[in-house]
Motif scaffolding. Structure first.
Motif, PDB file in Angstrom:
ATOM      1  N   HIS A 106       0.910  -1.408   0.094  1.00 34.53           N
ATOM      2  CA  HIS A 106       0.046  -0.031   0.148  1.00 34.53           C
ATOM      3  C   HIS A 106       1.020   1.288  -0.040  1.00 34.53           C
ATOM      4  O   HIS A 106       0.708   2.126   1.036  1.00 34.53           O
ATOM      5  N   HIS A 128      -9.266  -0.582  -0.207  1.00 32.17           N
ATOM      6  CA  HIS A 128      -8.559   0.676   0.471  1.00 32.17           C
ATOM      7  C   HIS A 128      -9.194   0.760   1.835  1.00 32.17           C
ATOM      8  O   HIS A 128     -10.413   0.175   1.879  1.00 32.17           O
ATOM      9  N   ILE A 242      -4.445   2.727  -0.076  1.00 29.72           N
ATOM     10  CA  ILE A 242      -4.759   2.110  -1.006  1.00 29.72           C
ATOM     11  C   ILE A 242      -3.854   0.874  -1.404  1.00 29.72           C
ATOM     12  O   ILE A 242      -2.742   1.097  -1.381  1.00 29.72           O
ATOM     13  N   ASP A 293     -12.168  -3.044  -4.188  1.00 28.67           N
ATOM     14  CA  ASP A 293     -12.141  -1.990  -5.168  1.00 28.67           C
ATOM     15  C   ASP A 293     -11.781  -2.606  -6.524  1.00 28.67           C
ATOM     16  O   ASP A 293     -11.375  -1.939  -7.578  1.00 28.67           O
ATOM     17  N   MET A 298      -7.663   4.377  -9.672  1.00 29.65           N
ATOM     18  CA  MET A 298      -7.278   5.050  -8.430  1.00 29.65           C
ATOM     19  C   MET A 298      -8.094   6.355  -8.161  1.00 29.65           C
ATOM     20  O   MET A 298      -8.576   6.636  -7.434  1.00 29.65           O
TER      21      MET A 298
END
Length: 302
Positions: A106, A128, A242, A293, A298
């Motif tokens: 991350h 995330h 993330i 996700d 992003m």
């Protein structure tokens, strides 16, 4: 005439009886027990190379997420995962040396370097949560009165309070260092203490010393019952945390388990796995520890 009518009536009745017998016999045949296909146990083919090395950040382990995901992956695929939970910097370094097959980390800026130089392939967004600033409930640095993480760090550094840093080049450590840079402060001295430990240990030390620290929300919630720390600042878009998964490139490191690494990446972005990730922690903490996700970009998270 009556005789003919009686004959027709008897003939029709006989046909009705025959039809009912056919139906009864047919139903009886369908009810005959057979071996259901679903009951036949399906053996998972054993991979040619079943050993897989996953290098990942401590937050995925300290939060308990890997305790759910790894057994599910092993059961589904037959692979045996050796998990190395370290800071993201150390995990990426393992990838750069070809000492791991697959990475779950991350720190986007650092990850991108590996993707750009072809050390990592099959780069996928997974999930995330966010970073939060925690500290003693009495909040002597008055972090609650600040609006941004940068202002919060300035307030902490100007107060007699200490800040406890992981100091391990992890994704959390990288985020914290970036915030100090934005605050134009080079923290040092006794008020700034580095643990060199994972997030769980760093939270414990911050709690014992009544200090402040930056943490991912998942690890904080998973260890909260043992801490004397409250969330004092949260909700900034820039504090999103993330996670990506990626394979170590077998063209650069032929010894890596490329097939197993691809299987792990596929598993992490699979719809069923994403449901596991999105619901993890809901029953225990009243809120999920991660948001799934896969398939997003992003910019969708901003």
């Amino acid at each position: 005439m009556k005789k003919n009518f009686r004959f027709r009536l008897n003939f029709g009745f006989a046909l009705l009886i025959i039809a009912l017998l056919v139906v009864v016999v047919g139903c009886g045949k369908s009810a005959t027990p057979t071996t259901p296909a679903a009951a036949q146990k399906t053996e998972v083919p054993k991979p040619a190379n079943p050993d897989l090395i996953l290098a990942t950040t401590t937050s995925t382990q300290d939060s308990g997420l890997l305790d759910v995901l790894i057994p599910a992956f092993e059961k589904k695929t037959g692979y045996k995962v050796k998990t190395v939970a370290v800071g993201t910097g150390a995990a990426l370094a393992m990838g750069e040396k070809g000492d791991a097959d697959v990475l779950l980390v991350h720190a986007f800026a650092s990850e991108k370097k590996l993707v750009d130089n072809k050390t990592a392939i099959n780069y996928q967004l997974v999930m995330h949560n966010d970073f939060v600033l925690v500290g003693p409930a009495t909040d002597p640095a008055k972090v609650k009165e600040t609006k941004t993480a940068v202002d919060a760090l300035k307030a902490i550094y100007a107060s007699p309070s200490i800040f406890v840093s992981r100091g391990d080049d992890s994704g959390t450590d990288k985020m914290e260092k970036a915030l100090w840079t934005k605050a134009s402060i080079k923290p040092a001295g006794t008020k700034y203490q580095s643990t060199g430990q994972g997030m769980g240990q760093t939270l414990t030390i911050a709690s014992d010393k009544e200090g402040y620290t930056l943490t991912d929300r998942a690890t904080y919630l998973a260890t909260k019952k043992n801490l004397k720390l409250d969330i004092l600042l949260q909700g900034e878009t820039s504090l999103l945390n993330i996670y990506h998964v990626m394979q170590v490139n077998p063209e650069k490191f032929p010894k890596v388990n490329a097939v197993g690494a691809k299987a792990f990446v596929d598993f992490m972005i699979d719809a069923d796995t994403q449901k596991l990730i999105g619901s993890f922690g809901q029953d225990k903490y009243g809120q999920p520890l991660f948001f799934a996700d896969a398939g997003k970009k992003m910019e969708d998270l901003k």
